[in-house]
Each structure stands twice: as C-alpha cells, then as structure tokens.
Design an enzyme around this catalytic site. Structure first.
Site, PDB file in Angstrom:
ATOM      1  N   GLY A 157       0.847  -1.192   0.000  1.00 39.35           N
ATOM      2  CA  GLY A 157       0.000   0.000   0.000  1.00 39.35           C
ATOM      3  C   GLY A 157       0.878   1.235   0.000  1.00 39.35           C
ATOM      4  O   GLY A 157       2.032   1.190  -0.446  1.00 39.35           O
ATOM      5  N   ARG A 158       0.331   2.331   0.493  1.00 38.80           N
ATOM      6  CA  ARG A 158       1.099   3.583   0.511  1.00 38.80           C
ATOM      7  C   ARG A 158       2.417   3.425   1.270  1.00 38.80           C
ATOM      8  O   ARG A 158       3.491   3.812   0.786  1.00 38.80           O
ATOM      9  CB  ARG A 158       0.256   4.688   1.167  1.00 38.80           C
ATOM     10  CG  ARG A 158      -0.950   5.100   0.357  1.00 38.80           C
ATOM     11  CD  ARG A 158      -1.929   5.868   1.228  1.00 38.80           C
ATOM     12  NE  ARG A 158      -2.552   4.980   2.180  1.00 38.80           N
ATOM     13  CZ  ARG A 158      -3.845   4.655   2.185  1.00 38.80           C
ATOM     14  NH1 ARG A 158      -4.665   5.204   1.337  1.00 38.80           N
ATOM     15  NH2 ARG A 158      -4.314   3.805   3.068  1.00 38.80           N
ATOM     16  N   ILE A 159       2.339   2.857   2.473  1.00 40.99           N
ATOM     17  CA  ILE A 159       3.540   2.738   3.306  1.00 40.99           C
ATOM     18  C   ILE A 159       4.489   1.693   2.731  1.00 40.99           C
ATOM     19  O   ILE A 159       5.713   1.884   2.722  1.00 40.99           O
ATOM     20  CB  ILE A 159       3.146   2.417   4.762  1.00 40.99           C
ATOM     21  CG1 ILE A 159       2.374   3.607   5.363  1.00 40.99           C
ATOM     22  CG2 ILE A 159       4.382   2.109   5.601  1.00 40.99           C
ATOM     23  CD1 ILE A 159       1.648   3.299   6.671  1.00 40.99           C
ATOM     24  N   ARG A 241       0.692  -3.465  12.806  1.00 40.86           N
ATOM     25  CA  ARG A 241      -0.021  -3.729  14.053  1.00 40.86           C
ATOM     26  C   ARG A 241       0.552  -4.984  14.690  1.00 40.86           C
ATOM     27  O   ARG A 241       0.859  -5.955  13.976  1.00 40.86           O
ATOM     28  CB  ARG A 241      -1.523  -3.931  13.805  1.00 40.86           C
ATOM     29  CG  ARG A 241      -2.321  -2.655  13.559  1.00 40.86           C
ATOM     30  CD  ARG A 241      -2.415  -1.755  14.798  1.00 40.86           C
ATOM     31  NE  ARG A 241      -3.178  -0.548  14.540  1.00 40.86           N
ATOM     32  CZ  ARG A 241      -2.674   0.607  14.097  1.00 40.86           C
ATOM     33  NH1 ARG A 241      -1.371   0.714  13.869  1.00 40.86           N
ATOM     34  NH2 ARG A 241      -3.456   1.654  13.911  1.00 40.86           N
ATOM     35  N   HIS A 289       5.877   2.306  19.317  1.00 40.40           N
ATOM     36  CA  HIS A 289       4.842   2.730  18.366  1.00 40.40           C
ATOM     37  C   HIS A 289       4.981   4.221  18.004  1.00 40.40           C
ATOM     38  O   HIS A 289       4.104   5.042  18.292  1.00 40.40           O
ATOM     39  CB  HIS A 289       3.432   2.438  18.918  1.00 40.40           C
ATOM     40  CG  HIS A 289       2.376   2.342  17.846  1.00 40.40           C
ATOM     41  ND1 HIS A 289       1.268   1.532  17.955  1.00 40.40           N
ATOM     42  CD2 HIS A 289       2.264   2.951  16.644  1.00 40.40           C
ATOM     43  CE1 HIS A 289       0.513   1.652  16.866  1.00 40.40           C
ATOM     44  NE2 HIS A 289       1.098   2.513  16.056  1.00 40.40           N
ATOM     45  N   ILE A 290       6.121   4.518  17.369  1.00 40.74           N
ATOM     46  CA  ILE A 290       6.422   5.909  17.011  1.00 40.74           C
ATOM     47  C   ILE A 290       6.545   6.106  15.495  1.00 40.74           C
ATOM     48  O   ILE A 290       7.167   7.062  15.040  1.00 40.74           O
ATOM     49  CB  ILE A 290       7.727   6.403  17.699  1.00 40.74           C
ATOM     50  CG1 ILE A 290       8.894   5.455  17.403  1.00 40.74           C
ATOM     51  CG2 ILE A 290       7.510   6.557  19.201  1.00 40.74           C
ATOM     52  CD1 ILE A 290      10.252   6.011  17.814  1.00 40.74           C
TER      53      ILE A 290
HETATM   54  C1  GLV Z   1      -0.724   4.356  13.751  1.00 39.83           C
HETATM   55  O1  GLV Z   1      -0.437   3.240  14.080  1.00 39.83           O
HETATM   56  C2  GLV Z   1      -1.748   4.645  12.816  1.00 39.83           C
HETATM   57  O2  GLV Z   1      -2.542   3.752  12.464  1.00 39.83           O
HETATM   58  O3  GLV Z   1      -1.836   5.800  12.402  1.00 39.83           O
HETATM   59  C1  GLV Z   2      -1.226   2.626   4.837  1.00 44.53           C
HETATM   60  O1  GLV Z   2      -2.015   3.510   4.831  1.00 44.53           O
HETATM   61  C2  GLV Z   2      -0.835   1.954   3.631  1.00 44.53           C
HETATM   62  O2  GLV Z   2      -1.627   2.005   2.689  1.00 44.53           O
HETATM   63  O3  GLV Z   2       0.247   1.389   3.591  1.00 44.53           O
END
Ligand code: GLV
Ligand code: GLV
Length: 324
Positions: A157-159, A241, A289-290
């Site tokens: 995905g985006r990340i 997660r 979780h940063i």
């Molecule tokens: C952080 O974990 C988020 O989902 O933005």
């Molecule tokens: C999170 O928003 C992703 O799409 O990776």
C-alpha cells in the site's frame, strides 16, 4: 444548541488551536491523558462527532451510548482496526482517518528498523554502554549486508511502496523486491517488484517488512509455521499492528534461533513491560509505536482529523474518509 464534538486526547498545538477556534461546535475535550472507558461512555451521549485515537475502541457499546446524534467518528490514525466498521455502517456513521500524511514518517521508521536490525544496533549500543567495546576487531559485531538481498513487502500500500522506494538503493543492482497482497499493484512495475504468494515471500525474502492493515485476513498471519519457513538469517520488521504477529510464536521462534534479527514498532500488548520476554533477545529491537511520531506528521494528522470531524458534523464531504 451547537453540535457537540468529543475530543479524547490533546492534539499537537496547531491542530488543537484549529478545533478550538471552530465557532459552530461545542468542544468536549478530555485533557488528562488516556480517557478511561467509563468516562468515555459518560461523555458520549448526545455528541455529533468523536475525534479519537487508536487507543479508544469504537464498538457497539460506545455507539449505543452516543445515541442517534452521532454522525462522524474521526480517528487520528491511518489504521482503523479499533473501529467496528459494520456497526458504523448499520448506523450510517461516517469514518474519517489520516492516510497519506503519515506515509513518509512511517516508511522512514520501517527503513530505520531494517538498517538497525541488520547492523545489530541494539547490541552495539549496549556494548558501548556496558564497557564491552574493547578494541577494534575484524570479526566483532558483524551484521548483514543489504546489497544484493531480497526485500519482501507484505502489503504494498502507501507505506509499503514508500518503504520499497527507500530500501531499493540499499539493495543495489542485484537486489530484488517482492510483495504479497490481494491484488497486483501497478506501481510495482516502476519498483521492479513482483507479487508472490505469502508462503513464497516468507521463504524467499532476506528482509521482510510488514506494511499491511490488521484485519481478519492478516491477524496472526505470522505464526510459528511462518517463522519456521523463513531464512535463518531473516530480518523481520513490523511497523503495522502487533496482532499481525502471533507473538508467543515469535518468542518461541526466537528462543529456537530461527530468526536473524527483528525490529518492531508495534507489539501485543502496548506498552510492553520492561521485563517482557520479548525484550530479553538482544536481536530484537522494540520501539514504542512511534512510526508517525514527527512534529510535522502528527500536525498534519491532527489537522486532517480535525477537518474530517468538522466536515462530518457540518454534513460536508470529509477530506479523508473510509469507504464503508
Ligand atoms: C498508527 O499506528 C496509525 O494507524 O496511524
Ligand atoms: C497505509 O495507509 C498503507 O496504505 O500502507
């Protein structure tokens, strides 16, 4: 009376000012850190909007307590596994979230954990602090080179894409990127990445980055069988997660020496107590979780979450909402 919005936490200063300056709403602001569940249930009756974080569970009990005025839930997060989507759908409540603005920061943390895990950063820092840094040595504190390796992205995905872009230069001309997920992603062509089955990804990848959402498909997807199938020196990084990993299985795999090095920004539970068994392994780096925790990103998340909740309450289209 003005429509009420419950804000469960204090936002970054710019975003906090933005919501406080809205003239057409009454703001109920919980100022004392994490809102206890009983206080949350007491504050929601009659509200039109809730601006929450990933800490607060948005379920039928809460939605029932809020009652029929509630139009919008706006979460200060990209993940929405803490929100019961079918309960929102039933009640025609909209959900706002904060994608895109946190992509770079989270991909930075994912890449940082890959680099830190591959170069034994935790052990190296501890060695300096503990006086174990004796003399330069040709064979001491040897990590794993990224050049020529295969990166496996679970969830492009985006990340996932932003992480692949960051890691690609480290892999050099002979490196490879593979990914798993439900569909082919057009962006993969430009990355030179190919989609493989999850079972194949965990066998082939030298570096595995978990970048997918938590849902029924991905919950505990990483179990003992998966760890056993991985390469012995695998670098495993999770910034998505905690529950995507079966953590007791991870601990077992680590104690059996099945994994090379692990970097986690998310765990089960959060926070972990300092004496948690996971923290005993020197080849495990845990961050609290940063992933999105830069001032710039958290301000953009806050502003977006505020715009989402205000638009929702005003009956306007939200800048960023989840398709329910
Ligand atoms: C952080 O974990 C988020 O989902 O933005
Ligand atoms: C999170 O928003 C992703 O799409 O990776």
């Amino acid at each position: 009376a003005l429509p009420k919005i419950l804000l469960t936490r204090t936002l970054p200063p710019e975003s906090q000012r933005l919501i406080e300056h809205a003239q057409d709403i009454e703001l109920l602001h919980w100022k004392d850190g994490v809102i206890p569940r009983d206080q949350l249930l007491k504050l929601v009756p009659g509200v039109s909007g809730i601006l929450c974080t990933l800490i607060e569970k948005i379920d039928s009990e809460l939605l029932d307590a809020a009652g029929p005025n509630l139009k919008v839930v706006s979460t200060f997060s990209v993940g929405y596994d803490h929100v019961d989507l079918s309960e929102l759908r039933k009640r025609k409540i909209h959900l706002g979230y904060t994608p895109d603005v946190l992509t770079d920061a989270t991909a930075d943390i994912t890449s940082l954990l890959v680099l830190a895990a591959s170069r034994r950063m935790r052990e190296a820092i501890r060695a300096v602090e503990d006086g174990e840094w004796n003399v330069w040595s040709p064979v001491w504190m040897l990590g794993t080179q990224l050049t020529g390796k295969t990166v496996g992205i679970v969830g492009l995905g985006r990340i996932g894409v932003a992480t692949a872009r960051r890691l690609k230069p480290f892999l050099g001309a002979n490196g490879k990127i593979i990914y798993s997920g439900n569909s082919d992603k057009p962006v993969a062509i430009e990355l030179g990445a190919s989609r493989v089955k999850f079972d194949m990804l965990i066998r082939e990848a030298d570096i595995i980055c978990i970048c997918c959402a938590l849902n029924v498909q991905t919950r505990e997807m990483f179990n003992y069988g998966a760890f056993k199938a991985m390469k012995k020196n695998v670098i495993l990084v999770n910034t998505a997660r905690g529950a995507i990993i079966q953590q007791d299985d991870l601990i077992r795999a680590l104690s059996e020496g099945l994994l090379g090095s692990v970097g986690l920004d998310v765990t089960t539970p959060e926070p972990l107590k300092p004496d948690h068994p996971l923290l005993k392994f020197q080849n495990v780096i845990v961050l609290p979780h940063i992933g999105s925790a830069t001032l710039e990103t958290r301000t953009m998340m806050g502003n977006l979450a505020v715009e989402n909740v205000l638009s929702g309450v005003r009956g306007q289209t939200m800048p960023s909402s989840v398709e329910l």
